[in-house]
Design an enzyme around this catalytic site. Structure first.
Site, short mmCIF file in Angstrom:
data_model
loop_
_atom_site.label_atom_id
_atom_site.label_comp_id
_atom_site.label_asym_id
_atom_site.label_seq_id
_atom_site.Cartn_x
_atom_site.Cartn_y
_atom_site.Cartn_z
N ASP A 37 41.33 46.08 -37.12
CA ASP A 37 41.79 46.82 -38.29
C ASP A 37 41.15 46.22 -39.56
OD1 ASP A 37 43.31 44.56 -37.54
OD2 ASP A 37 45.01 45.18 -38.76
N GLU A 63 39.00 33.10 -42.55
CA GLU A 63 39.23 34.08 -41.48
C GLU A 63 37.95 34.74 -40.99
OE1 GLU A 63 41.96 38.15 -41.14
OE2 GLU A 63 41.20 37.48 -43.09
#
Length: 621
Positions: free
Chosen positions: A365, A559
């Site tokens: 996503d 991340e």
């Protein structure tokens, strides 16, 4: 030589001189002299020079301060520690600890302060407990007397309608508790980091790869135990243990996790218990016809919620909702209220949100590869993962349980699962292999057409040895050429990403960004087929990018990365978790940490030396 330094005095002088932008970090963007004198209490002096060494000094001071010391005993070798050794050590000794949580009193207290709870209408954090978990229900009821929480028992059967009904009261879902020596403790788990304080689905597997390499087997085992708890009590491995994720699962890595833990522990009874649960998950989550199993025999993701995903920030869907609100002569706020409460029916939005939730279930996503059609797609990587399940089941039953295994009142042999895997392999080749392009592509089982979108996931069949050697060679020749960038493999090819403009913003899983799980699966896949040099180069590119950014930016390990520019400065939705800290990172980021440790375990020593000297990939390969 060891320097005994007054922590507060040294910290204040160091930051005043070198932290010119005031962010409590020392990076290449600071304009200080990049030379700082330290003097120990014994009179030893040394000039610490350069961004990297200065940031190491800052970190070592803070580590000692956090341990409650007034004076720091810092060896010069820690300040001058080679970057690869230092990053790996920080991950092993500090970051995993910083990312470890549990759902007992200590863990729940931390969750109460989670920024995602700021939207709660009540002053108490709802803690949802499974219908049959009396230990958890009684334990959290005792916590209610100490902490601002509200304990709510879930119904025995959880429907999408029920989940929608509690979306106005979002809360945390309990995970496994265990009683020992008269005390109840939460079974620990590792979180991604930053704003993510829950146990996430596929993150947990990749984190566990790093944990196992770093000798933290019990923690990886605990992650599998929490997976088992979720399947037994919530019916699936959850996107994460938040109430609004009850209808959503995640990419299936459970069989890989239990197998890799067992290879270290050799605990046959533990494996037996988990294998039964994994087969249950396979049959009930993935193989129900009309749900996540499609007519052609392949699988899809399907998040069975209702309405708008409640975890998104306010205004996230305004562009989609605005035309409908204007047509109904309503404000967007009023339109949302009426739509969510069934005063307005809108088939288009129902379908849109079905796909949107399913994108989130896929773990990717978001990406233009799957946006607006995710529930229609037989994704390559999903079917590869389920092929790996079937192969794992077959090999475990054959090699560990003498070719007979009972689960859910059924006797299984390895032959049953080998045949399942063989059938899936033929279906993936039929629907997803494009011999003309030499790539694995997603298949739209509604339109009956292959996607043209080229993503890093095209290489995942190599991870579980599903392709033939001939297919592997063709795939590597074609895919690496399209996807390889300065910092490793991009989430998609530039051409597939398309032209970016104001109407078509960046999607974080597409070009130019790169992600740890893709790299890790691709490295293993290349090695499976003997593409050793290609694997070494991709490992080196990824680790060089992480190392260079950590050296230049005070140990930052975030991340995701822009692999085209080789930077952590990613400009896409949701920002970049792991970059917001002061003095030193306490966590890094879960699967990024794991990718570093895994990459180092694969990288030949001659390349590690070059990596320590920050020699650019183009000069190495």
């Amino acid at each position: 030589m060891v320097f005994s330094l007054n922590i507060e005095d040294t910290l204040n002088r160091l930051l005043q001189q070198e932290d010119t932008d005031g962010d409590k970090k020392i990076t290449i963007e600071d304009n200080g002299p990049k030379a700082f004198e330290i003097e120990s209490r014994e009179g030893n002096k040394c000039i610490v020079k350069g961004t990297y060494h200065l940031s190491n000094l800052l970190q070592e001071l803070v580590i000692s301060k956090n341990e409650g010391n007034k004076f720091a005993e810092i060896p010069l070798k820690k300040i001058e520690e080679p970057p690869v050794i230092r990053i790996s050590r920080m991950i092993r000794d500090y970051y995993w600890k910083g990312l470890t949580r549990s759902m007992d009193e200590v863990g729940v207290e931390k969750l109460i302060a989670d920024t995602k709870n700021e939207t709660l209408t009540a002053s108490k954090l709802p803690v949802y407990v499974p219908f049959h978990d009396e230990l958890a229900f009684n334990y959290y009821n005792t916590l209610e007397l100490k902490l601002p929480i509200q304990v709510i028992k879930l119904p025995e059967h959880i429907s999408p309608e029920f989940v929608k009904s509690i979306n106005k009261k979002p809360g945390i879902l309990s995970l496994k508790l265990q009683e020992a020596h008269g005390e109840i403790k939460g079974v620990p788990f590792v979180v991604p980091g930053g704003r993510f304080n829950e146990m996430y689905g596929w993150d947990s597997y990749f984190e566990s790869v790093g944990l196992l390499l770093d000798g933290k087997t019990e923690l990886a085992k605990a992650m599998a135990d929490n997976f088992q708890y979720e399947i037994i009590h919530y019916g699936k491995i959850l996107n994460a243990n938040r109430s609004y994720y009850l209808t959503r699962t995640q990419p299936p890595f459970y069989s890989s996790l239990i197998r890799e833990v067992f290879e270290i522990t050799h605990d046959k009874e533990w494996l037996k218990s988990h294998l039964k649960t994994a087969i249950q998950e396979y049959e009930t989550v993935w193989m129900v016809q009309g749900k996540r199993l499609t007519e052609n025999g392949l699988n899809r993701y399907l998040a069975e919620g209702i309405g708008m995903p409640p975890e998104t920030e306010e205004g996230h869907y305004d562009a989609i909702l605005k035309p409908f609100a204007e047509e109904a002569n309503l404000s967007i706020h009023d339109y949302i209220f009426k739509y969510q409460n069934n005063y307005i029916q809108n088939d288009f939005l129902d379908t849109y949100f079905l796909h949107d939730r399913t994108v989130r279930e896929s773990g990717h996503d978001t990406s233009y590869r799957i946006e607006g059609m995710c529930a229609d797609l037989n994704l390559v990587e999903l079917n590869v993962l389920l092929y790996k399940y079937e192969l794992d089941f077959a090999e475990i039953i054959n090699n560990i349980f003498d070719n007979t295994f009972e689960a859910n009142a059924t006797i299984y042999t390895s032959k049953y699962w080998f045949e399942k895997a063989s059938l899936r392999k033929s279906l993936i080749n039929k629907f997803c292999w494009n011999s003309e392009k030499g790539l694995y592509l997603d298949y739209n089982q509604v339109t009956k057409k292959q996607s043209t979108f080229v993503a890093a996931t095209t290489l995942t069949p190599l991870w579980c040895k599903m392709a033939t050697q001939e297919q592997a060679k063709i795939l590597v020749d074609n895919a690496i050429r399209l996807l390889k960038e300065k910092g490793g493999i991009a989430g998609s090819s530039e051409e597939s990403r398309g032209n970016i403009n104001e109407k078509r913003p960046h999607r974080q899983w597409d070009y130019p960004n790169g992600w740890a799980p893709h790299q890790m699966m691709i490295w293993k896949g290349l090695l499976n087929y003997g593409f050793d040099l290609e694997a070494q180069e991709l490992v080196y590119r990824w680790l060089y990018m992480i190392t260079k950014n950590a050296v230049d930016y005070n140990g930052t390990i975030p991340e995701k990365y822009d692999v085209v520019e080789g930077t952590h400065k990613v400009f896409a939705e949701y920002g970049n978790v792991g970059t917001d800290f002061e003095y030193m990172s306490q966590e890094g980021f879960g699967w990024m940490n794991a990718s570093y440790q895994y990459g180092l375990s694969l990288l030949e020593s001659k390349y590690v030396e070059k990596l320590n000297n920050l020699i650019e990939p183009e000069l190495v390969f």
